[in-house]
Design a protein around this motif. Structure first.
Motif, PDB file in Angstrom:
ATOM      1  N   PRO A 217       0.797  -1.235   0.000  1.00  0.00           N
ATOM      2  CA  PRO A 217       0.000   0.000   0.000  1.00  0.00           C
ATOM      3  C   PRO A 217       0.824   1.278   0.000  1.00  0.00           C
ATOM      4  CG  PRO A 217      -0.995  -1.601   1.465  1.00  0.00           C
ATOM      5  CD  PRO A 217       0.328  -2.177   1.044  1.00  0.00           C
ATOM      6  N   THR A 218       1.982   1.304   0.637  1.00  0.00           N
ATOM      7  CA  THR A 218       2.801   2.526   0.658  1.00  0.00           C
ATOM      8  C   THR A 218       3.630   2.681  -0.612  1.00  0.00           C
ATOM      9  OG1 THR A 218       4.628   1.401   1.793  1.00  0.00           O
ATOM     10  CG2 THR A 218       2.956   2.470   3.176  1.00  0.00           C
ATOM     11  N   CYS A 219       3.628   1.674  -1.471  1.00  0.00           N
ATOM     12  CA  CYS A 219       4.423   1.703  -2.709  1.00  0.00           C
ATOM     13  C   CYS A 219       3.534   1.579  -3.945  1.00  0.00           C
ATOM     14  CB  CYS A 219       5.442   0.564  -2.703  1.00  0.00           C
ATOM     15  SG  CYS A 219       6.505   0.537  -1.248  1.00  0.00           S
ATOM     16  N   ARG A 220       2.255   1.834  -3.783  1.00  0.00           N
ATOM     17  CA  ARG A 220       1.320   1.746  -4.902  1.00  0.00           C
ATOM     18  C   ARG A 220       1.738   2.718  -6.010  1.00  0.00           C
ATOM     19  NH1 ARG A 220      -3.660  -0.393  -4.359  1.00  0.00           N
ATOM     20  NH2 ARG A 220      -3.538  -0.067  -2.087  1.00  0.00           N
ATOM     21  N   GLY A 221       1.712   2.243  -7.239  1.00  0.00           N
ATOM     22  CA  GLY A 221       2.084   3.069  -8.380  1.00  0.00           C
ATOM     23  C   GLY A 221       3.550   2.980  -8.762  1.00  0.00           C
ATOM     24  N   TRP A 222       4.337   2.225  -8.007  1.00  0.00           N
ATOM     25  CA  TRP A 222       5.776   2.101  -8.293  1.00  0.00           C
ATOM     26  C   TRP A 222       6.058   1.060  -9.370  1.00  0.00           C
ATOM     27  CZ3 TRP A 222       9.066   2.485  -3.169  1.00  0.00           C
ATOM     28  CH2 TRP A 222       8.725   3.676  -2.507  1.00  0.00           C
ATOM     29  N   GLY A 223       5.047   0.249  -9.722  1.00  0.00           N
ATOM     30  CA  GLY A 223       5.208  -0.674 -10.846  1.00  0.00           C
ATOM     31  C   GLY A 223       5.597  -2.084 -10.475  1.00  0.00           C
ATOM     32  N   HIS A 224       5.342  -2.480  -9.200  1.00  0.00           N
ATOM     33  CA  HIS A 224       5.736  -3.821  -8.772  1.00  0.00           C
ATOM     34  C   HIS A 224       4.592  -4.495  -8.025  1.00  0.00           C
ATOM     35  CE1 HIS A 224       9.783  -3.145 -10.141  1.00  0.00           C
ATOM     36  NE2 HIS A 224       9.746  -1.966  -9.537  1.00  0.00           N
ATOM     37  N   SER A 225       4.739  -5.792  -7.817  1.00  0.00           N
ATOM     38  CA  SER A 225       3.650  -6.592  -7.286  1.00  0.00           C
ATOM     39  C   SER A 225       4.089  -7.336  -6.027  1.00  0.00           C
ATOM     40  CB  SER A 225       3.152  -7.553  -8.372  1.00  0.00           C
ATOM     41  OG  SER A 225       1.946  -8.180  -7.991  1.00  0.00           O
TER      42      SER A 225
END
Length: 296
Positions: A217-225
């Motif tokens: 959730p804190t890294c949403r939009g960074w392009g990883h899963s």
């Protein structure tokens, strides 16, 4: 049905770099490794390399003189952790007779030539790539196309959800299927139907599991899963085994062993990739596909 014109030999995968974003080293990273992405795929004796992260250096050191004179290097995309090893690849640095074909599919048909030319030039890099003895030939395509090579080999591709795009690759050989899906951020709802169809029935799915569900959730939009989304995709697409790559640089061996144990509760044939491990695709052991060799 195999896409390969040569039916001798199996379908194998060696991990030369499994870490994402930046290389790491030290005693906390000895088991899983610290090099950034580079994979070696062999369909029989036919060689493909995927990505040119720092792991490409060890690939070149290991093979030395036993690589073909013409090498096909498939980029997932051109972010630095996937390109930083290119000028340090032994065949490129020392061998004038070597031809390295690069394939890039996330730039709307453009090749990697202009982008690599900007990256490897002063003041960011001391020399330009044209000073290397090898011959670099750059090829552009649009992700979603099937790549057909001069020897008749075919490799299927898919555009992935990542900043500036990324390319997934599918290899079919000898009745076995390998899918490499990195870098990707999962969609909502999940799994994406096109991606599900692309990896359907794979003997091995290699997937971007940089984060855990708690971290994402804190890294949403960074392009990883996450590995959890990898398991969901594998189950939905009847994938036989799952390998997690693009490991977070802060995830130590101890943490990754715990994550792997949790993941194998959900999917016993899932595993976290270890640098230099050689996998015979389609041989499913307990709890992971058979590791043919670990060290160079």
């Amino acid at each position: 049905m195999s896409n390969s014109p040569c039916q001798d030999g199996g379908l194998t995968l060696r991990f030369w770099g499994v870490r994402g974003s930046t290389p790491v080293c030290g005693p906390d990273y000895a088991e899983f490794g610290g090099s950034t992405p580079c994979l070696e795929v062999r369909c029989g004796e036919r060689l493909f390399l995927i990505d040119a992260g720092s792991g490409l250096f060890n690939c070149g050191q290991h093979h030395r003189a036993d690589l073909p004179k013409e090498i096909d290097l498939l980029f997932s995309h051109l972010h630095f952790d996937h390109t930083g090893g290119l000028p340090f690849f032994k065949p490129a640095v020392f061998e004038a007779e070597r031809v390295i074909n690069t394939y890039c599919g996330n730039l709307d048909g453009a090749s990697a030539e202009a982008s690599l030319g900007r990256l490897y030039a002063p003041p960011l890099f001391p020399v330009t790539l044209d000073i290397l003895p090898c011959q670099l030939k750059h090829h552009g395509f649009r992700a979603g196309e099937t790549l057909t090579f001069a020897d008749g080999m075919k490799v299927d591709t898919l555009l992935l959800n990542h900043p500036q795009g990324s390319v997934g690759y599918r290899f079919d050989h000898g009745g076995k299927r390998l899918c490499v899906i990195s870098d990707i951020e999962h969609s909502d709802p999940w799994p994406n139907p096109e991606l599900k169809a692309f990896v359907e029935g794979a003997d091995l799915l290699v997937y971007d599991g940089m984060f855990t569900d708690c971290e994402y959730p804190t890294c949403r939009g960074w392009g990883h899963s996450t590995w959890q989304k990898g398991v969901e995709l594998a189950r939905a697409a009847n994938v036989k085994a799952l390998g997690i790559i693009h490991l977070h640089p802060a995830h130590t061996d101890a943490m990754l062993r715990r994550v792997e144990a949790d993941m194998q509760v959900e999917m016993p044939t899932a595993f976290i990739a270890r640098e230099r491990a050689l996998i015979d695709v389609g041989t499913i052991g307990n709890p992971r596909p058979r590791v043919v060799a670990r060290t160079a």
